[in-house]
Scaffold this motif. Structure first.
Motif, PDB file in Angstrom:
ATOM      1  N   GLU A  76       0.842  -1.196   0.000  1.00  0.00           N
ATOM      2  CA  GLU A  76       0.000   0.000   0.000  1.00  0.00           C
ATOM      3  C   GLU A  76       0.875   1.242   0.000  1.00  0.00           C
ATOM      4  O   GLU A  76       1.883   1.325   0.715  1.00  0.00           O
ATOM      5  CB  GLU A  76      -0.913   0.008   1.224  1.00  0.00           C
ATOM      6  CG  GLU A  76      -1.946  -1.113   1.229  1.00  0.00           C
ATOM      7  CD  GLU A  76      -2.880  -1.017   2.426  1.00  0.00           C
ATOM      8  OE1 GLU A  76      -2.619  -0.161   3.310  1.00  0.00           O
ATOM      9  OE2 GLU A  76      -3.874  -1.782   2.479  1.00  0.00           O
ATOM     10  N   ARG A  77       0.520   2.206  -0.832  1.00  0.00           N
ATOM     11  CA  ARG A  77       1.219   3.493  -0.879  1.00  0.00           C
ATOM     12  C   ARG A  77       0.180   4.602  -0.899  1.00  0.00           C
ATOM     13  O   ARG A  77      -0.834   4.511  -1.588  1.00  0.00           O
ATOM     14  CB  ARG A  77       2.111   3.590  -2.125  1.00  0.00           C
ATOM     15  CG  ARG A  77       3.323   2.666  -2.087  1.00  0.00           C
ATOM     16  CD  ARG A  77       4.324   3.156  -1.011  1.00  0.00           C
ATOM     17  NE  ARG A  77       5.551   2.360  -1.008  1.00  0.00           N
ATOM     18  CZ  ARG A  77       5.737   1.289  -0.273  1.00  0.00           C
ATOM     19  NH1 ARG A  77       4.744   0.856   0.519  1.00  0.00           N
ATOM     20  NH2 ARG A  77       6.885   0.630  -0.309  1.00  0.00           N
ATOM     21  N   ASP A  78       0.465   5.678  -0.114  1.00  0.00           N
ATOM     22  CA  ASP A  78      -0.433   6.825  -0.036  1.00  0.00           C
ATOM     23  C   ASP A  78       0.114   7.974  -0.855  1.00  0.00           C
ATOM     24  O   ASP A  78       1.334   8.224  -0.869  1.00  0.00           O
ATOM     25  CB  ASP A  78      -0.605   7.274   1.411  1.00  0.00           C
ATOM     26  CG  ASP A  78      -1.294   6.197   2.257  1.00  0.00           C
ATOM     27  OD1 ASP A  78      -1.918   5.297   1.664  1.00  0.00           O
ATOM     28  OD2 ASP A  78      -1.218   6.263   3.498  1.00  0.00           O
ATOM     29  N   PHE A  79      -0.772   8.713  -1.507  1.00  0.00           N
ATOM     30  CA  PHE A  79      -0.406   9.874  -2.316  1.00  0.00           C
ATOM     31  C   PHE A  79      -1.373  10.996  -2.000  1.00  0.00           C
ATOM     32  O   PHE A  79      -2.579  10.764  -1.828  1.00  0.00           O
ATOM     33  CB  PHE A  79      -0.497   9.544  -3.810  1.00  0.00           C
ATOM     34  CG  PHE A  79       0.370   8.394  -4.247  1.00  0.00           C
ATOM     35  CD1 PHE A  79       1.659   8.619  -4.724  1.00  0.00           C
ATOM     36  CD2 PHE A  79      -0.098   7.083  -4.172  1.00  0.00           C
ATOM     37  CE1 PHE A  79       2.450   7.548  -5.119  1.00  0.00           C
ATOM     38  CE2 PHE A  79       0.696   6.026  -4.564  1.00  0.00           C
ATOM     39  CZ  PHE A  79       1.971   6.255  -5.044  1.00  0.00           C
ATOM     40  N   SER A  80      -0.878  12.212  -1.960  1.00  0.00           N
ATOM     41  CA  SER A  80      -1.728  13.382  -1.756  1.00  0.00           C
ATOM     42  C   SER A  80      -1.429  14.378  -2.854  1.00  0.00           C
ATOM     43  O   SER A  80      -0.276  14.813  -3.005  1.00  0.00           O
ATOM     44  CB  SER A  80      -1.480  14.002  -0.388  1.00  0.00           C
ATOM     45  OG  SER A  80      -2.309  15.138  -0.200  1.00  0.00           O
ATOM     46  N   PHE A  81      -2.450  14.728  -3.617  1.00  0.00           N
ATOM     47  CA  PHE A  81      -2.295  15.658  -4.727  1.00  0.00           C
ATOM     48  C   PHE A  81      -3.124  16.902  -4.468  1.00  0.00           C
ATOM     49  O   PHE A  81      -4.255  16.824  -3.957  1.00  0.00           O
ATOM     50  CB  PHE A  81      -2.757  15.015  -6.038  1.00  0.00           C
ATOM     51  CG  PHE A  81      -1.880  13.872  -6.508  1.00  0.00           C
ATOM     52  CD1 PHE A  81      -0.744  14.109  -7.266  1.00  0.00           C
ATOM     53  CD2 PHE A  81      -2.200  12.567  -6.168  1.00  0.00           C
ATOM     54  CE1 PHE A  81       0.045  13.051  -7.687  1.00  0.00           C
ATOM     55  CE2 PHE A  81      -1.412  11.509  -6.578  1.00  0.00           C
ATOM     56  CZ  PHE A  81      -0.281  11.754  -7.352  1.00  0.00           C
ATOM     57  N   VAL A  82      -2.539  18.055  -4.844  1.00  0.00           N
ATOM     58  CA  VAL A  82      -3.254  19.322  -4.782  1.00  0.00           C
ATOM     59  C   VAL A  82      -3.783  19.615  -6.178  1.00  0.00           C
ATOM     60  O   VAL A  82      -2.991  19.682  -7.132  1.00  0.00           O
ATOM     61  CB  VAL A  82      -2.346  20.461  -4.300  1.00  0.00           C
ATOM     62  CG1 VAL A  82      -3.114  21.779  -4.314  1.00  0.00           C
ATOM     63  CG2 VAL A  82      -1.827  20.172  -2.906  1.00  0.00           C
ATOM     64  N   MET A  83      -5.103  19.747  -6.269  1.00  0.00           N
ATOM     65  CA  MET A  83      -5.721  19.962  -7.584  1.00  0.00           C
ATOM     66  C   MET A  83      -6.784  21.035  -7.466  1.00  0.00           C
ATOM     67  O   MET A  83      -7.204  21.424  -6.367  1.00  0.00           O
ATOM     68  CB  MET A  83      -6.340  18.664  -8.101  1.00  0.00           C
ATOM     69  CG  MET A  83      -7.419  18.057  -7.212  1.00  0.00           C
ATOM     70  SD  MET A  83      -7.955  16.421  -7.764  1.00  0.00           S
ATOM     71  CE  MET A  83      -6.506  15.457  -7.400  1.00  0.00           C
ATOM     72  N   HIS A  84      -7.219  21.526  -8.627  1.00  0.00           N
ATOM     73  CA  HIS A  84      -8.231  22.574  -8.646  1.00  0.00           C
ATOM     74  C   HIS A  84      -9.529  22.045  -8.053  1.00  0.00           C
ATOM     75  O   HIS A  84      -9.866  20.870  -8.195  1.00  0.00           O
ATOM     76  CB  HIS A  84      -8.464  23.059 -10.081  1.00  0.00           C
ATOM     77  CG  HIS A  84      -9.174  24.375 -10.156  1.00  0.00           C
ATOM     78  ND1 HIS A  84     -10.544  24.489 -10.036  1.00  0.00           N
ATOM     79  CD2 HIS A  84      -8.696  25.636 -10.320  1.00  0.00           C
ATOM     80  CE1 HIS A  84     -10.891  25.763 -10.134  1.00  0.00           C
ATOM     81  NE2 HIS A  84      -9.784  26.490 -10.313  1.00  0.00           N
ATOM     82  N   GLY A  85     -10.262  22.931  -7.379  1.00  0.00           N
ATOM     83  CA  GLY A  85     -11.478  22.509  -6.698  1.00  0.00           C
ATOM     84  C   GLY A  85     -12.532  21.917  -7.613  1.00  0.00           C
ATOM     85  O   GLY A  85     -13.360  21.128  -7.176  1.00  0.00           O
ATOM     86  N   ASN A  86     -12.527  22.275  -8.907  1.00  0.00           N
ATOM     87  CA  ASN A  86     -13.523  21.766  -9.841  1.00  0.00           C
ATOM     88  C   ASN A  86     -13.098  20.477 -10.527  1.00  0.00           C
ATOM     89  O   ASN A  86     -13.856  19.912 -11.309  1.00  0.00           O
ATOM     90  CB  ASN A  86     -13.829  22.822 -10.913  1.00  0.00           C
ATOM     91  CG  ASN A  86     -14.533  24.031 -10.319  1.00  0.00           C
ATOM     92  OD1 ASN A  86     -15.249  23.918  -9.333  1.00  0.00           O
ATOM     93  ND2 ASN A  86     -14.311  25.200 -10.902  1.00  0.00           N
ATOM     94  N   THR A  87     -11.893  20.006 -10.260  1.00  0.00           N
ATOM     95  CA  THR A  87     -11.407  18.791 -10.910  1.00  0.00           C
ATOM     96  C   THR A  87     -12.099  17.571 -10.312  1.00  0.00           C
ATOM     97  O   THR A  87     -12.060  17.370  -9.100  1.00  0.00           O
ATOM     98  CB  THR A  87      -9.893  18.649 -10.737  1.00  0.00           C
ATOM     99  OG1 THR A  87      -9.251  19.795 -11.302  1.00  0.00           O
ATOM    100  CG2 THR A  87      -9.386  17.386 -11.419  1.00  0.00           C
TER     101      THR A  87
END
Length: 794
Positions: free
Chosen positions: A706-717
């Motif tokens: 298991e690997r965790d990822f956190s992405f910052v994306m536009h609110g409408n994506t």
């Protein structure tokens, strides 16, 4: 259908008790629904004479009568207030201790204004044999004093009511019921014979049939010089016993023949007719005031008209303006055969129920048309006097008899036992069939004109079983070959959907395929072509355009009864139009309230839009759809979904699999629902066909990573785009992806969100090295950043 025992015996010579007759009727399929026997109640009422009469000393409207009620009661003093009492009158007395059904009390010896009264002189209403009364009963002068009133005048005659199936129209006449009992050896059948009318002149009214399909034959007879007064007492009594009100002699005769022979008739006041009789369809906007005093606007109903306009709705009800009255001196008597469908359609559209309609729409005997006319004319002339014309006729009676061939082997095959050929022949002849040919293998018959239901050889076998008695058929286990049941792919798919939904905690509902017009319009339905011509109720008038309205109502009723947690579904047809191809198979589910009962260890959670989405995706997954190829579209959604919290699920650019989301608050408000509800719909016919059996993957024994990822994306994506990007980064190794956190706030730029994913990497052939794991992770990062224009959060 009601009739009395003595009425039945006019066609059936029998000494069997009423209990046996009742039992045989039920065994023949003419189920006895009730027997009204007033003989015990009316037995104490005696015929009495008023020998003397004097005014009451203390009351202006009362009289003191000296009454003779037979031996031992020959000098009774009775106080009477009836306005029609007179000296020498024959009437009916109730002695002290007798229960009076019309007043619901027991007579007692009493003083009335200080004068002793030893009973009560009775009216028909007080005895329960009349609806109205203007005074006490005034019996004929030859009435025998001291005798039981009910026994002498036939009011002790039991009334039998039977329930009839639509195919047994012949038993809407007492003659047909008697024929059935005679076939079952309950007595000897004595049909109506000897009706005869002397005709002396040509009818001034002729007949023209314009629609011969709806009216193949029409008989008429003109009778002049009639005095249309009150019917004889026996006829009025008989009609009242079967629930009919006496109107006048001419009308009472037509009603009597309707029950007597199952022959609907109608009588016109010939003086009110203008010219000849015409059987036709109505003109545009033509109206008629019927005998129920209601005005009806006619469209395509068959009518009987004169040269001025419609005078009757054919087979349903006559017109008020041409009806007979006490002033009528000449009549025109009608006896016709009207098509059952034409009569049924007219009655349903105009919402008119009548005894004539009941019989015509089930099919009367076309060969009995003239017989019914002559029988009625003979009675009218007997009661009203007058002189009859020659019969006028238009058209010909349709030949509705059939020639049927019945092999005896078929009887054995269907009933499971032998029936002697002699018994078969006797039964078929007893029910009215004419034997044309018989040998050791089969019998050929001609069916009777009054039995519309005998159309195939199996009907003849049913007659044999019914008359011989179903109870005589021995129990025997059926012999059959067991084989695998082959179901169609469509049926298999529906069975699988029901199984999956039940396994996921949903309760199945089965609701009506129709709903109120108002609710249909909320779901883009309710078109005129989808409205029912004959709804079972005014609230169920339109074919459903969606399964959701009925499911919403199911949930609302459950909530009203404190069943707050609802997760229900239905799989069934919806209707986009009247054509067969516009009938679609749909699945719909509704969720509302708490997910589970309250528990001290866990906070109470309610269903949300994500639960509806998850339930829908689990169903699609278990049906074999590739979830990674599904897309979500928030444009062009139905009006019954929330404009923001809903989406369409697509497989490819054009194939819409279904919808999910919160239901619109506006819709819920219009349906009187206060709680928030969530739903999803699946268009079953849009699901891809199964490609056969899937290859079962080998059992996985290597440890997943298991690997965790956190992405910052536009609110409408859409987050789903990132999920798909992770899955497609390395399809052979990434077995699962899910979101476990969404964050907006300090540290994240306004208008953006940080979404955390957990990816499961499942080795299949060998344990992965750190470098290989890192390579997969980098592919995930690159794929997500490229496809969603997001950045890995530090």
């Amino acid at each position: 259908m009601k009739f009395t025992l003595n009425w039945l015996k006019e066609f059936l010579q029998t000494d069997r008790p009423l209990s046996e007759i009742s039992h045989r009727l039920t065994m023949l399929g003419l189920e006895v629904e009730g027997i009204e026997d007033n003989s015990a109640t009316l037995a104490p009422f005696l015929i009495a004479s008023v020998d003397d009469l004097a005014p009451h000393p203390n009351a202006d409207k009362l009289n003191v009568c000296t009454v003779n009620a037979g031996e031992g009661f020959d000098n009774l003093q009775v106080v009477c207030g009836a306005p029609n009492v007179y000296k020498g009158m024959k009437t009916v007395i109730a002695m002290p201790g007798v229960y009076v059904p019309g007043l619901d009390f027991v007579i007692k010896k009493a003083k009335i204004r200080d004068v002793e009264s030893n009973g009560m002189l009775c009216s028909g209403k007080e005895l329960g044999i009349a609806d109205e009364a203007e005074g006490i009963l005034d019996l004929p002068s030859d009435a025998p004093v001291g005798k039981c009133f009910a026994a002498h005048y036939g009011y002790d005659d039991p009334v039998i009511e039977i329930g009839l199936t639509p195919n047994r129209s012949d038993c809407f006449g007492v003659e047909g019921v008697a024929r059935e009992l005679a076939a079952a050896n309950v007595g000897k059948f004595t049909p109506l014979h000897g009706c005869n009318v002397s005709s002396t002149y040509a009818s001034p009214i002729d007949i023209n049939i314009e629609d011969t399909e709806a009216c193949p034959v029409y008989y008429g007879m003109h009778i002049k010089g009639v005095k249309n007064g009150q019917s004889p007492e026996w006829l009025r009594r008989r009609l009242r016993q079967v629930g009919l009100k006496s109107i006048s002699a001419a009308v009472d005769v037509t009603n009597y023949i309707n029950f007597h022979l199952c022959r609907p008739l109608h009588v016109f006041d010939a003086g009110k007719l203008n010219g000849n009789i015409i059987v036709r369809r109505p003109e545009d906007g033509e109206k008629i005031v019927a005998l129920d005093e209601k005005e009806y606007t006619l469209k395509n109903e068959l009518v009987v008209a004169d040269e001025k306009g419609a005078v009757a709705i054919a087979g349903v009800m006559g017109g008020l303006d041409s009806g007979v009255t006490e002033e009528t001196t000449e009549i025109f008597l009608e006896s016709a055969y009207f098509d059952p469908i034409a009569v049924s359609e007219a009655g349903r559209r105009l919402n008119i129920h009548s005894d004539s309609r009941t019989r015509f729409e089930r099919g009367v005997d076309p060969q009995g048309t003239m017989r019914g006319l002559i029988a009625a004319a003979e009675m009218i002339i007997e009661f009203c006097g007058g002189e009859a014309s020659y019969i006028v006729k238009a058209g010909d009676e349709p030949n509705n008899t059939r020639k049927l061939k019945l092999p005896y082997q078929n009887i054995r095959n269907l009933l499971g036992q032998e029936v002697p050929t002699k018994t078969v022949h006797e039964v078929l002849e007893a029910v009215g069939c004419k034997i044309l040919h018989k040998d050791s293998m089969e019998v050929s018959v001609r069916t009777p004109s009054w039995r519309h239901d005998l159309s195939i050889p199996q009907d003849l076998i049913e007659e044999v079983a019914r008359v011989v008695g179903y109870t005589t058929i021995k129990e025997k286990p059926p012999r059959m070959l067991l084989s695998d049941v082959k179901r169609s792919p469509s049926h298999e798919k529906r069975m699988k959907i029901r199984t999956i939904m039940a396994a996921n905690g949903f309760d199945e509902c089965i609701t009506y395929a129709f709903l109120p017009q108002r609710e249909a319009e909320l779901f883009e339905g309710g078109q005129p072509e989808l409205q029912l011509l004959n709804p079972i109720s005014s609230d169920l008038s339109t074919m459903r355009p969606s399964l959701l309205p009925n499911l919403i109502n199911v949930a609302r009723r459950n909530i009203a009864k404190s069943h707050k947690s609802v997760a229900s579904f239905e799989l069934g047809e919806v209707y986009e139009g009247p054509a067969p191809e516009q009938q679609k198979i749909q699945l719909a589910a509704v969720m509302c309230g708490p997910k589970a009962p309250p528990h001290w260890e866990q906070p109470r959670k309610s269903f949300t839009v994500f639960d509806a989405k998850a339930a829908m995706l689990m169903l699609l997954r278990d049906l074999g759809l590739p979830l990674d190829k599904l897309s979500f579209d928030t444009h062009g959604l139905p009006s019954w979904y929330h404009p923001v919290q809903s989406a369409a699920v697509k497989l490819g650019p054009k194939n819409i699999i279904g919808f999910f989301g919160a239901l619109s608050p506006v819709l819920l408000n219009k349906m009187d629902v206060e709680d928030e509800m969530f739903a999803f719909e699946v268009f079953v016919e849009n699901l891809p066909a199964s490609k056969g059996n899937k290859v079962v993957a080998p059992k996985v024994e290597l440890t997943p990573i298991e690997r965790d990822f956190s992405f910052v994306m536009h609110g409408n994506t859409p987050v789903d785009e990132a999920v798909k990007a992770i899955q497609s980064a390395e399809r052979t190794l990434i077995s699962d992806v899910h979101v476990f956190d969404v964050y907006e706030g300090k540290g994240v730029e306004t208008g953006f969100k940080a979404v955390a994913f957990k990816a499961v990497i499942q080795p299949t052939e060998k344990t992965l090295s750190d470098a290989e794991i890192q390579e997969v992770c980098q592919k995930i990062i690159n794929n997500v950043e490229k496809r969603t224009e997001s950045k890995l959060r530090a």
